[in-house]
Design a protein around this motif. Structure first.
Motif, PDB file in Angstrom:
ATOM      1  N   MET A 182       0.640 -18.013  66.022  1.00 10.17           N
ATOM      2  CA  MET A 182       2.030 -17.747  66.410  1.00 10.17           C
ATOM      3  C   MET A 182       3.015 -18.732  65.795  1.00 10.17           C
ATOM      4  O   MET A 182       4.219 -18.679  66.073  1.00 10.17           O
ATOM      5  CB  MET A 182       2.177 -17.762  67.931  1.00 10.17           C
ATOM      6  N   GLY A 183       2.480 -19.641  64.986  1.00  9.27           N
ATOM      7  CA  GLY A 183       3.377 -20.502  64.219  1.00  9.27           C
ATOM      8  C   GLY A 183       4.003 -21.637  64.996  1.00  9.27           C
ATOM      9  O   GLY A 183       5.223 -21.752  65.048  1.00  9.27           O
ATOM     10  N   GLY A 184       3.172 -22.496  65.560  1.00  9.25           N
ATOM     11  CA  GLY A 184       3.708 -23.671  66.255  1.00  9.25           C
ATOM     12  C   GLY A 184       4.011 -24.787  65.273  1.00  9.25           C
ATOM     13  O   GLY A 184       4.012 -24.590  64.047  1.00  9.25           O
ATOM     14  N   LEU A 185       4.246 -25.959  65.826  1.00 14.00           N
ATOM     15  CA  LEU A 185       4.547 -27.109  64.989  1.00 14.00           C
ATOM     16  C   LEU A 185       3.265 -27.628  64.317  1.00 14.00           C
ATOM     17  O   LEU A 185       2.207 -27.630  64.941  1.00 14.00           O
ATOM     18  CB  LEU A 185       5.148 -28.211  65.864  1.00 14.00           C
ATOM     19  N   VAL A 186       3.379 -28.051  63.063  1.00 12.07           N
ATOM     20  CA  VAL A 186       2.255 -28.713  62.379  1.00 12.07           C
ATOM     21  C   VAL A 186       2.724 -30.111  61.962  1.00 12.07           C
ATOM     22  O   VAL A 186       3.901 -30.299  61.634  1.00 12.07           O
ATOM     23  CB  VAL A 186       1.752 -27.902  61.154  1.00 12.07           C
ATOM     24  N   TYR A 187       1.816 -31.041  62.034  1.00 12.92           N
ATOM     25  CA  TYR A 187       2.144 -32.441  61.726  1.00 12.92           C
ATOM     26  C   TYR A 187       1.341 -32.910  60.522  1.00 12.92           C
ATOM     27  O   TYR A 187       0.149 -32.584  60.408  1.00 12.92           O
ATOM     28  CB  TYR A 187       1.789 -33.332  62.927  1.00 12.92           C
ATOM     29  N   LEU A 188       1.977 -33.694  59.667  1.00  9.81           N
ATOM     30  CA  LEU A 188       1.275 -34.242  58.509  1.00  9.81           C
ATOM     31  C   LEU A 188       0.597 -35.544  58.945  1.00  9.81           C
ATOM     32  O   LEU A 188       1.275 -36.519  59.323  1.00  9.81           O
ATOM     33  CB  LEU A 188       2.266 -34.483  57.363  1.00  9.81           C
ATOM     34  N   GLU A 189      -0.710 -35.521  58.914  1.00  9.15           N
ATOM     35  CA  GLU A 189      -1.497 -36.641  59.441  1.00  9.15           C
ATOM     36  C   GLU A 189      -1.129 -37.956  58.745  1.00  9.15           C
ATOM     37  O   GLU A 189      -1.031 -38.004  57.516  1.00  9.15           O
ATOM     38  CB  GLU A 189      -2.989 -36.348  59.234  1.00  9.15           C
ATOM     39  N   GLY A 190      -0.915 -38.975  59.547  1.00 13.34           N
ATOM     40  CA  GLY A 190      -0.629 -40.315  59.002  1.00 13.34           C
ATOM     41  C   GLY A 190       0.782 -40.468  58.451  1.00 13.34           C
ATOM     42  O   GLY A 190       1.092 -41.463  57.791  1.00 13.34           O
ATOM     43  N   SER A 191       1.656 -39.495  58.706  1.00 14.52           N
ATOM     44  CA  SER A 191       2.944 -39.504  57.992  1.00 14.52           C
ATOM     45  C   SER A 191       4.024 -40.367  58.637  1.00 14.52           C
ATOM     46  O   SER A 191       5.079 -40.542  58.040  1.00 14.52           O
ATOM     47  CB  SER A 191       3.460 -38.074  57.823  1.00 14.52           C
ATOM     48  N   ASP A 192       3.761 -40.921  59.807  1.00 12.53           N
ATOM     49  CA  ASP A 192       4.756 -41.817  60.406  1.00 12.53           C
ATOM     50  C   ASP A 192       5.066 -42.959  59.421  1.00 12.53           C
ATOM     51  O   ASP A 192       6.227 -43.304  59.202  1.00 12.53           O
ATOM     52  CB  ASP A 192       4.224 -42.372  61.737  1.00 12.53           C
ATOM     53  N   ALA A 193       4.008 -43.476  58.779  1.00 14.53           N
ATOM     54  CA  ALA A 193       4.185 -44.591  57.825  1.00 14.53           C
ATOM     55  C   ALA A 193       4.986 -44.126  56.603  1.00 14.53           C
ATOM     56  O   ALA A 193       5.868 -44.841  56.117  1.00 14.53           O
ATOM     57  CB  ALA A 193       2.833 -45.146  57.407  1.00 14.53           C
ATOM     58  N   TRP A 194       4.706 -42.896  56.108  1.00 18.75           N
ATOM     59  CA  TRP A 194       5.451 -42.395  54.943  1.00 18.75           C
ATOM     60  C   TRP A 194       6.903 -42.144  55.300  1.00 18.75           C
ATOM     61  O   TRP A 194       7.790 -42.414  54.515  1.00 18.75           O
ATOM     62  CB  TRP A 194       4.835 -41.104  54.409  1.00 18.75           C
ATOM     63  N   GLY A 195       7.128 -41.632  56.525  1.00 18.16           N
ATOM     64  CA  GLY A 195       8.500 -41.396  56.977  1.00 18.16           C
ATOM     65  C   GLY A 195       9.285 -42.702  56.977  1.00 18.16           C
ATOM     66  O   GLY A 195      10.435 -42.751  56.538  1.00 18.16           O
ATOM     67  N   ARG A 196       8.656 -43.756  57.444  1.00 12.86           N
ATOM     68  CA  ARG A 196       9.334 -45.073  57.478  1.00 12.86           C
ATOM     69  C   ARG A 196       9.661 -45.540  56.062  1.00 12.86           C
ATOM     70  O   ARG A 196      10.745 -46.070  55.808  1.00 12.86           O
ATOM     71  CB  ARG A 196       8.448 -46.116  58.179  1.00 12.86           C
ATOM     72  N   LYS A 197       8.712 -45.326  55.149  1.00 14.39           N
ATOM     73  CA  LYS A 197       8.909 -45.750  53.761  1.00 14.39           C
ATOM     74  C   LYS A 197      10.038 -44.926  53.120  1.00 14.39           C
ATOM     75  O   LYS A 197      10.934 -45.483  52.480  1.00 14.39           O
ATOM     76  CB  LYS A 197       7.587 -45.558  52.995  1.00 14.39           C
ATOM     77  N   MET A 198       9.995 -43.601  53.342  1.00 15.92           N
ATOM     78  CA  MET A 198      11.040 -42.738  52.763  1.00 15.92           C
ATOM     79  C   MET A 198      12.404 -43.130  53.296  1.00 15.92           C
ATOM     80  O   MET A 198      13.377 -43.195  52.564  1.00 15.92           O
ATOM     81  CB  MET A 198      10.778 -41.268  53.141  1.00 15.92           C
ATOM     82  N   GLU A 199      12.471 -43.393  54.602  1.00 11.95           N
ATOM     83  CA  GLU A 199      13.758 -43.738  55.216  1.00 11.95           C
ATOM     84  C   GLU A 199      14.276 -45.065  54.656  1.00 11.95           C
ATOM     85  O   GLU A 199      15.474 -45.217  54.421  1.00 11.95           O
ATOM     86  CB  GLU A 199      13.623 -43.779  56.746  1.00 11.95           C
ATOM     87  N   ALA A 200      13.358 -46.024  54.419  1.00 13.15           N
ATOM     88  CA  ALA A 200      13.786 -47.315  53.853  1.00 13.15           C
ATOM     89  C   ALA A 200      14.349 -47.081  52.454  1.00 13.15           C
ATOM     90  O   ALA A 200      15.360 -47.685  52.063  1.00 13.15           O
ATOM     91  CB  ALA A 200      12.595 -48.278  53.811  1.00 13.15           C
ATOM     92  N   GLU A 201      13.717 -46.166  51.702  1.00 10.59           N
ATOM     93  CA  GLU A 201      14.204 -45.880  50.344  1.00 10.59           C
ATOM     94  C   GLU A 201      15.572 -45.195  50.387  1.00 10.59           C
ATOM     95  O   GLU A 201      16.486 -45.560  49.653  1.00 10.59           O
ATOM     96  CB  GLU A 201      13.189 -45.002  49.591  1.00 10.59           C
ATOM     97  N   PHE A 202      15.722 -44.210  51.304  1.00  9.86           N
ATOM     98  CA  PHE A 202      17.017 -43.531  51.440  1.00  9.86           C
ATOM     99  C   PHE A 202      18.090 -44.520  51.871  1.00  9.86           C
ATOM    100  O   PHE A 202      19.218 -44.492  51.409  1.00  9.86           O
ATOM    101  CB  PHE A 202      16.942 -42.386  52.455  1.00  9.86           C
TER     102      PHE A 202
END
Ligand SMILES: O=C(O)CCC(=O)C(=O)O
Length: 306
Positions: A182-202
Motif C-alpha cells: 500500500m506504499g508506506g514510508l521507506v527509510y534509507l538504512e544508515g542515512s541519518d549520518a548522510w543527512g547530517r553530512k549533506m546538510e553541513a554541505e548545504f
C-alpha cells in the motif's frame, strides 16, 4: 530481503522500481514501546528511526480513519457503498476541489488536534527528551490513491525546518493498516549520518545567501522540491545502502530524525484501499521553533513556509 516476508509485487516510487535484492531492500526493525524509554532512545539514535509497534490504541486510530473518510462522502473518492473504515478508492470521477477543501478543514478539526495529542505520543517524547514538548501547528494528513505513481521523493525533514532546532522529530502515523504493497514510508538504512553530512554541505553553500533564502528548501543550491531525488534505486546504489520497508498497522507510530532520509512507495493495494497517514513534528518547547510552521497546513503551502 531479510527477515521479513516475500513481496508479491515489485515496489515502485515515481515510476522507479526498487531492486528486491538483500543488499538494496530490507525490513524496518520493530521496537516494543514497553521497553525502557532510555533504551528506545539509544536505539533511535543508532538507527535514525524508531518503529513503535502498537503504541497507540488501534481502535482509536481506526475510528479516526472512519471519521476522516466519512467526511469525503459525496466527493466521489470512495467506491460506492464502501465502508469508510475500509475506504476503497472509487477509481471514478472525483470532485478534487471539494476534496482539497475538506483536507484544509480536516487539519483544523479539534478531533484531529486531539488525535495528534494522544497521551502515548507526547508522553513518549517528554520522557525521551526530558522536558515539556511542543507539537508543531503545521500538521499533514495524506491520502494516496492506488495506482497513483507520484510519491514522496527521497528527502530529510530538516530541509524544510532549517529556521528552528535540528532536534525536531517527526511522528509518521499510519491511519489504518498500511502493508508494504500500500506504499508506506521507506527509510534509507544508515542515512541519518548522510543527512547530517549533506546538510553541513548545504549549510556551507548557503552561508552567503540572504537569510530568508538561506533557510529555504528551494533556494538556488537545492532542487525545486527540496527532495534529494525521486530515483530511489540510484540513491541506494550511490550510498551503498538499502531501503527499509514495513507492514505498518493501525496503532503503530514511526519516529524519525530530521536527518533520516525517507520516501514513499506507490500504493498498489490489490483491494484498492486508500492509504491514510499523518506526519507531525514534536520538539522541546525550550528549543528554537521554526516560525514558518506556526500555521495550519494548506495545499501547496510548502513554497510559503519552507
Ligand atoms: O507520507 C508520506 O508520503 C511522506 C511523509 C514524510 O515525508 C514525513 O513523514 O516526513
Amino acid at each position: 530481503m531479510d527477515a521479513g516476508r516475500t513481496l508479491n509485487i515489485p515496489l515502485t516510487s515515481n515510476s522507479f522500481t526498487l531492486a528486491a535484492t538483500p543488499g538494496r531492500l530490507g525490513w524496518l526493525a520493530p521496537s516494543d514501546p514497553g521497553e525502557p524509554v532510555k533504551r528506545l532512545w539509544e536505539q533511535f539514535n543508532e538507527q535514525g528511526y524508531l518503529w513503535l509497534k502498537g503504541i497507540l490504541d488501534r481502535s482509536e486510530v481506526l475510528d479516526f480513519r472512519e471519521r476522516y473518510f466519512k467526511a469525503f462522502a459525496g466527493t466521489g473518492l470512495l467506491a460506492p457503498g464502501s465502508d469508510p473504515r475500509e475506504a476503497a478508492y472509487s477509481g471514478g470521477e472525483v470532485d478534487f476541489q471539494a476534496v482539497r477543501q475538506l483536507m484544509v478543514e480536516a487539519v483544523r478539526w479539534a478531533a484531529y488536534e486531539s488525535f495528534c495529542l494522544m497521551k502515548p505520543i507526547y508522553h513518549f517524547y517528554e520522557q525521551a527528551l526530558g522536558g515539556p514538548v511542543y507539537l508543531h501547528k503545521r500538521k499533514i494528513i495524506r491520502y494516496t490513491r492506488p495506482g497513483d505513481p507520484n510519491c514522496t521523493g527521497a528527502h530529510y525533514d530538516l530541509t524544510y525546518l532549517r529556521a528552528g532546532t535540528s532536534r525536531v522529530y517527526t511522528s509518521w502515523i499510519p491511519i489504518g493498516d498500511i502493508l508494504v504493497e500500500m506504499g508506506g514510508l521507506v527509510y534509507l538504512e544508515g542515512s541519518d549520518a548522510w543527512g547530517r553530512k549533506m546538510e553541513a554541505e548545504f549549510s556551507a553553500l548557503n552561508a552567503h545567501l540572504p537569510s530568508e533564502e538561506r533557510i529555504s528548501a528551494y533556494n538556488r543550491n537545492m532542487s525545486d522540491t527540496g527532495w534529494i531525488t525521486k530515483d530511489l534505486p540510484s540513491l541506494a546504489e550511490r550510498l551503498d545502502s538499502r531501503w527499509l520497508c514495513a507492514d505498518y498497522e493501525a496503532g503503530d507510530m514511526v519516529i524519525h530524525s530530521a536527518f533520516m532520509i525517507h520516501a514513499a512507495t506507490e500504493n498498489r493495494d490489490p483491494q484498492h484501499r486508500l492509504r491514510l497517514s499523518t506526519d507531525i513534528r514534536y520538539q522541546l518547547v525550550s528549543d528554537e521553533i521554526d516560525a514558518r510552521w506556526l500555521n495550519h497546513w494548506a495545499p501547496d503551502d510548502e513554497k510559503r513556509y519552507s
